[in-house]
Write a protein that holds these residues in place. Sequence first.
Motif, PDB file in Angstrom:
ATOM      1  N   THR A 117       0.822  -1.200   0.000  1.00 11.85           N
ATOM      2  CA  THR A 117       0.000   0.000   0.000  1.00 11.85           C
ATOM      3  C   THR A 117       0.859   1.254   0.000  1.00 11.85           C
ATOM      4  N   ASN A 118       1.900   1.271   0.806  1.00 12.20           N
ATOM      5  CA  ASN A 118       2.752   2.465   0.854  1.00 12.20           C
ATOM      6  C   ASN A 118       3.446   2.702  -0.476  1.00 12.20           C
ATOM      7  N   TYR A 119       3.859   1.633  -1.116  1.00 15.09           N
ATOM      8  CA  TYR A 119       4.532   1.764  -2.407  1.00 15.09           C
ATOM      9  C   TYR A 119       3.572   2.322  -3.445  1.00 15.09           C
ATOM     10  N   LEU A 120       2.365   1.776  -3.446  1.00 12.32           N
ATOM     11  CA  LEU A 120       1.368   2.273  -4.390  1.00 12.32           C
ATOM     12  C   LEU A 120       1.053   3.736  -4.118  1.00 12.32           C
ATOM     13  N   LYS A 121       1.024   4.089  -2.840  1.00 13.36           N
ATOM     14  CA  LYS A 121       0.760   5.471  -2.464  1.00 13.36           C
ATOM     15  C   LYS A 121       1.827   6.395  -3.045  1.00 13.36           C
ATOM     16  N   GLU A 122       3.079   5.979  -2.905  1.00 10.14           N
ATOM     17  CA  GLU A 122       4.175   6.795  -3.450  1.00 10.14           C
ATOM     18  C   GLU A 122       4.026   6.974  -4.944  1.00 10.14           C
ATOM     19  N   VAL A 147       1.438   6.569  -6.972  1.00  8.37           N
ATOM     20  CA  VAL A 147       0.275   7.327  -7.424  1.00  8.37           C
ATOM     21  C   VAL A 147       0.454   8.804  -7.095  1.00  8.37           C
ATOM     22  N   SER A 148       1.091   9.080  -5.954  1.00 11.87           N
ATOM     23  CA  SER A 148       1.275  10.481  -5.599  1.00 11.87           C
ATOM     24  C   SER A 148       2.225  11.175  -6.554  1.00 11.87           C
ATOM     25  N   VAL A 149       3.162  10.433  -7.107  1.00 15.35           N
ATOM     26  CA  VAL A 149       4.076  11.041  -8.071  1.00 15.35           C
ATOM     27  C   VAL A 149       3.385  11.291  -9.393  1.00 15.35           C
ATOM     28  N   ARG A 150       2.617  10.313  -9.808  1.00 21.12           N
ATOM     29  CA  ARG A 150       2.128  10.375 -11.186  1.00 21.12           C
ATOM     30  C   ARG A 150       0.743  10.979 -11.326  1.00 21.12           C
ATOM     31  N   HIS A 151      -0.091  10.846 -10.337  1.00 22.79           N
ATOM     32  CA  HIS A 151      -1.466  11.283 -10.550  1.00 22.79           C
ATOM     33  C   HIS A 151      -1.915  12.294  -9.506  1.00 22.79           C
ATOM     34  N   PHE A 152      -2.314  11.803  -8.364  1.00 24.39           N
ATOM     35  CA  PHE A 152      -2.823  12.694  -7.322  1.00 24.39           C
ATOM     36  C   PHE A 152      -2.069  12.447  -6.037  1.00 24.39           C
ATOM     37  N   ASP A 153      -1.998  13.463  -5.246  1.00 23.14           N
ATOM     38  CA  ASP A 153      -1.281  13.343  -3.997  1.00 23.14           C
ATOM     39  C   ASP A 153      -2.130  12.611  -2.974  1.00 23.14           C
ATOM     40  N   LEU A 154      -1.788  11.370  -2.711  1.00 25.41           N
ATOM     41  CA  LEU A 154      -2.608  10.576  -1.821  1.00 25.41           C
ATOM     42  C   LEU A 154      -1.847  10.173  -0.570  1.00 25.41           C
ATOM     43  N   HIS A 155      -0.757  10.855  -0.266  1.00 21.08           N
ATOM     44  CA  HIS A 155       0.069  10.308   0.810  1.00 21.08           C
ATOM     45  C   HIS A 155      -0.579  10.450   2.175  1.00 21.08           C
ATOM     46  N   GLN A 156      -1.688  11.213   2.249  1.00 16.66           N
ATOM     47  CA  GLN A 156      -2.368  11.275   3.536  1.00 16.66           C
ATOM     48  C   GLN A 156      -3.531  10.313   3.617  1.00 16.66           C
ATOM     49  N   ASP A 157      -3.774   9.587   2.566  1.00 17.81           N
ATOM     50  CA  ASP A 157      -5.007   8.801   2.498  1.00 17.81           C
ATOM     51  C   ASP A 157      -4.680   7.336   2.440  1.00 17.81           C
ATOM     52  N   MET A 158      -4.318   6.798   3.582  1.00 11.62           N
ATOM     53  CA  MET A 158      -3.870   5.413   3.618  1.00 11.62           C
ATOM     54  C   MET A 158      -4.996   4.459   3.272  1.00 11.62           C
ATOM     55  N   LYS A 159      -6.157   4.701   3.828  1.00  5.50           N
ATOM     56  CA  LYS A 159      -7.248   3.750   3.630  1.00  5.50           C
ATOM     57  C   LYS A 159      -7.712   3.768   2.178  1.00  5.50           C
ATOM     58  N   ILE A 160      -7.685   4.965   1.585  1.00  2.00           N
ATOM     59  CA  ILE A 160      -8.147   5.061   0.208  1.00  2.00           C
ATOM     60  C   ILE A 160      -7.206   4.292  -0.711  1.00  2.00           C
ATOM     61  N   VAL A 161      -5.927   4.423  -0.455  1.00  2.00           N
ATOM     62  CA  VAL A 161      -4.972   3.692  -1.282  1.00  2.00           C
ATOM     63  C   VAL A 161      -5.075   2.198  -1.013  1.00  2.00           C
ATOM     64  N   SER A 188      10.355   4.350   4.772  1.00  3.95           N
ATOM     65  CA  SER A 188       9.075   5.023   4.563  1.00  3.95           C
ATOM     66  C   SER A 188       8.010   4.031   4.141  1.00  3.95           C
ATOM     67  N   LEU A 189       8.418   2.916   3.563  1.00  4.89           N
ATOM     68  CA  LEU A 189       7.438   1.898   3.206  1.00  4.89           C
ATOM     69  C   LEU A 189       6.860   1.232   4.434  1.00  4.89           C
ATOM     70  N   ASN A 190       7.603   1.308   5.528  1.00  2.07           N
ATOM     71  CA  ASN A 190       7.151   0.613   6.720  1.00  2.07           C
ATOM     72  C   ASN A 190       6.282   1.488   7.599  1.00  2.07           C
ATOM     73  N   ALA A 193       8.281  15.512  -2.150  1.00  4.92           N
ATOM     74  CA  ALA A 193       8.728  14.393  -2.971  1.00  4.92           C
ATOM     75  C   ALA A 193       9.672  13.483  -2.200  1.00  4.92           C
ATOM     76  N   LEU A 194      10.597  14.129  -1.479  1.00  2.37           N
ATOM     77  CA  LEU A 194      11.627  13.310  -0.861  1.00  2.37           C
ATOM     78  C   LEU A 194      11.286  12.914   0.560  1.00  2.37           C
ATOM     79  N   GLY A 195      10.246  13.435   1.091  1.00  5.68           N
ATOM     80  CA  GLY A 195       9.953  13.131   2.476  1.00  5.68           C
ATOM     81  C   GLY A 195      10.444  14.248   3.368  1.00  5.68           C
TER      82      GLY A 195
END
Lengths: 472, 473
Positions: A226-231, A233-247, B67-69, B463-465
Amino acid sequence: MARTQRQNNSAALSVPQNTFVLDNGAYTIKAGFAPNELLSDNESLKSCETIPNCLVRSKERKTYVAAQSNELSQWSEAVFRRPIENGQLVNWEAEKEIWDHAFFDQSTAHRNTFISTPSETTLLLTESSNVMPALQRNTDEVIMEEWGFRGYMRTTGSSLNAYNHLRALFDTAITPDAQPSSTKLPADCLLVVDSGYSCTTITPCFQGRPIQRAIRRLDFGGKHLTNYLKEIVSVRHFDLHQDMKIVNDLKEDISFVSIDFKRDLEQAWKGSRRSNKPVQIIPDAMDLGEDESAKDTRIDYVLPDGVNLTRGYARPYDPSREIANRRKLAAAQNIDEIVMTLGNERFVVPEIMFNPADIGSKQPGLADAVVQSLSKLPPLIQATMIANVLVVGGTAKIPGFVSRLQDELRTRIRTEWPVQVRRMDDPVTSTWLGGARLASSHQEVMQKMVVTREQYHEYGSAWLARQFASVR
Amino acid sequence: MPLIEELPVTAPVKASAGWAYVPDTAPLPSQAPSNRNDRKRAAASTIRHGVNTTAKREKAIERRLESLNKENYKDGVHVPIPPSNRERDKGRKVTSNVRRILGYQRNFAHYLADEEGRNPGATHYALPAVATGTMAPPEKMATMQKSTSKDLGRRKSGRGRDVTTDEGSAPHAPQPQSRGPKRRQSVKSRISISEVNSSPASAGTPVAQKTTTPQVKTEESQSEHPQSQDIFMMDAASIPEPTTVPKAQPDYPPAWDDDLLLRSSTYDIPPMPTDRVMQLLVSEPPLTYNAARATQLDKDKRPPPRHFCGICGYWGRVKCKKCGEFTCGTMECWKAHEDYWILNCLMLGYGATQMCSELKEQAELDTNTWRLGSAEGLQPTALWSSVPSRSANSILGIAYRIVEFSRGKLVTSSTASTTYSYKNVNASHYFRTARDYIHYETSSLQGGICDLSLLADSVVNAALGSSHNPHKT
């Protein structure tokens, strides 16, 4: 003296309807009373409830406990607190709150999980493998002293799977029984790959007991995906790094494991779209002349906004829509729904389970970890284990996971040995089901392993730890 | 570096006030004679090559894996227990022990550090010893070769805690000595486990060897005479060995297992390990948390590392010389990467003019035959006569645009790629749309470079955290 006491207890324990099976997972708790007699899987599963094992604090600073989180509609900027870290129960303050809410409080507990009288109930609790002894001790003490269960048994979750009805899965000559017979043993050799939220553990089990020296763990699980997908998607589409459940929902909806990674990546290349050239599909020797038109793996995903839409959903890719959307956005900034097109993210993310080097990790892939685990076993046991591999856990639900693991294992194991990797219909509740079957039909094992409250108060927690460690 | 050529312009040309598209016909800088002498050239060639050393890359990878963890996007956020539902707790007394455990504010890292401090280098969790006075229930003692006196001594120190928590156990002090020899004795005498009947006759000889290394077990199993029956297990329920555990009868007559056709001429089935071996295996104590982790493969067995484009996700064919990130090589991704790099330069405190001059030198030294066009078909303008118009879309061009803007001369140009915003338009966007962001933001800003650097700051931070320190190189 103690032996007669034990026998008395065992006589009292032989009433099975008061065994409460609690599969304590990092993401969800699977809990319910074990049915009285041996039912079919579907029937048994009706008593099992899945409860999120977390406290959630929403953006509005309101805290939801466990199952209350189903009421939460706006998942953006929600903060989670999980009592289980890296698979091990660390934070009892939070866990007690969740358990009280889900099991002991009549107003909030579900019908199936409400324990009215713990003093007449036996608790069957699962934990992860290789738990630190200090944490085990904490668990034992809190459970025995706080709620006063009559009987208590703590075991690794993976080994409970051996009690499942597995012959139909692995032996294709046998048709699945409608009514499984009760004389079936625990499966003699079973390799359980438990791929859950925090990590993936490979446990070879012999006669229902794990072979400790061969247990291996991969520090990748649903959380990392999930965290990887979040990263990404946040780079390429929308910033979702605050939305863990959504991702998380996004991951569950769209991801799949590709059988042939190279081919899928070629097909997902945007360059082919732009230059109007047909995607070069190199005909594979194994292709069997299937449909060779470009299998478009792209998908549109509509993100929730908490007001109109509470949960995102996926729909097939619509190229015309994208151009229309662009024009509209260029004109005015009124966006009615937030859509993004996902292509290679779908299969690149689960790929890190099989190839952690993609993100630079030094850990081996899942298939290599299985081989490492096998190398610690005697040769014949290796052969049997590899023919009976069961994948459980939430990450096993990703389409293509099981077949990809089978393919990869097949390339690593000698040809004389058959390789069979299977999963139950619902991998999440598979461990709970094994525990329920153990409680309903294998009384002799239960009696050996269950510890009563009186025994705890008499002998102490060190004796308890020893009991659980040596008799599994 | 592959030759990158201009793609034909396909998108319609939009006319706006202030600038127009002009075809690019100026000669390449690499073809034009350079006036710099060799000394300057040599000095310039040491600029910023290999910014990203291996150590840096390692650190970046480590940071990424950390950060993945993560559980939440913010560290150190505390979710307090909601103080509701006091009724259900009314009738219940909380013992002091439980209260102590509930009050622990430790997390996983604390426990792991504790354990490593206590037993550094241990590979198994030794079973906790118990008071012998109350040991009436039959003990199933694991026969561990690791239960040396050293372990006992260590365990004794750790058992101080046990004493306080056990409620009914006898004092432990005199026990460890008596348990030591008893334990070793039990190894020799091999208390039988009720589940499995007593081992076959071969139990007598290898018992003494049992306490040695596990390699002995495999030797033993190989020295066993091969079973007469075909014991290769495909079906889990058909182990033909004598056990007291009731097992299901196989579905076919057992004589079929001996059938000649089933014997393999090419492959000898390995012998079945004895009961005792298997019982030993399952009664071992568990490994420690760190010991149970899967280890890295040997160097020759590792698959070659695969790299992907950081922008679009395709194969990473092109490696940026300056920062070591991979890109797939398409113009779109490369430009987006350049934008990111420019922002990075701004972050590092380079003034735009200084950066431009450096970049200009770099561009001149660059021997790549870059001809720039864009996938969207935009052509730069010839507004700035001092800049070769071909390069306005390159690093140089963007830098010039920033400089020119700060001097109040730039008028924004729109590009075809739009900016998507999920919640609100703030500086939490990245890469591909970064350039558009600069245009979008700066068109409404009055300021110059300082605002841009703030913007760049927040973008690169996101981007970088948040651990990224802009003042470190």
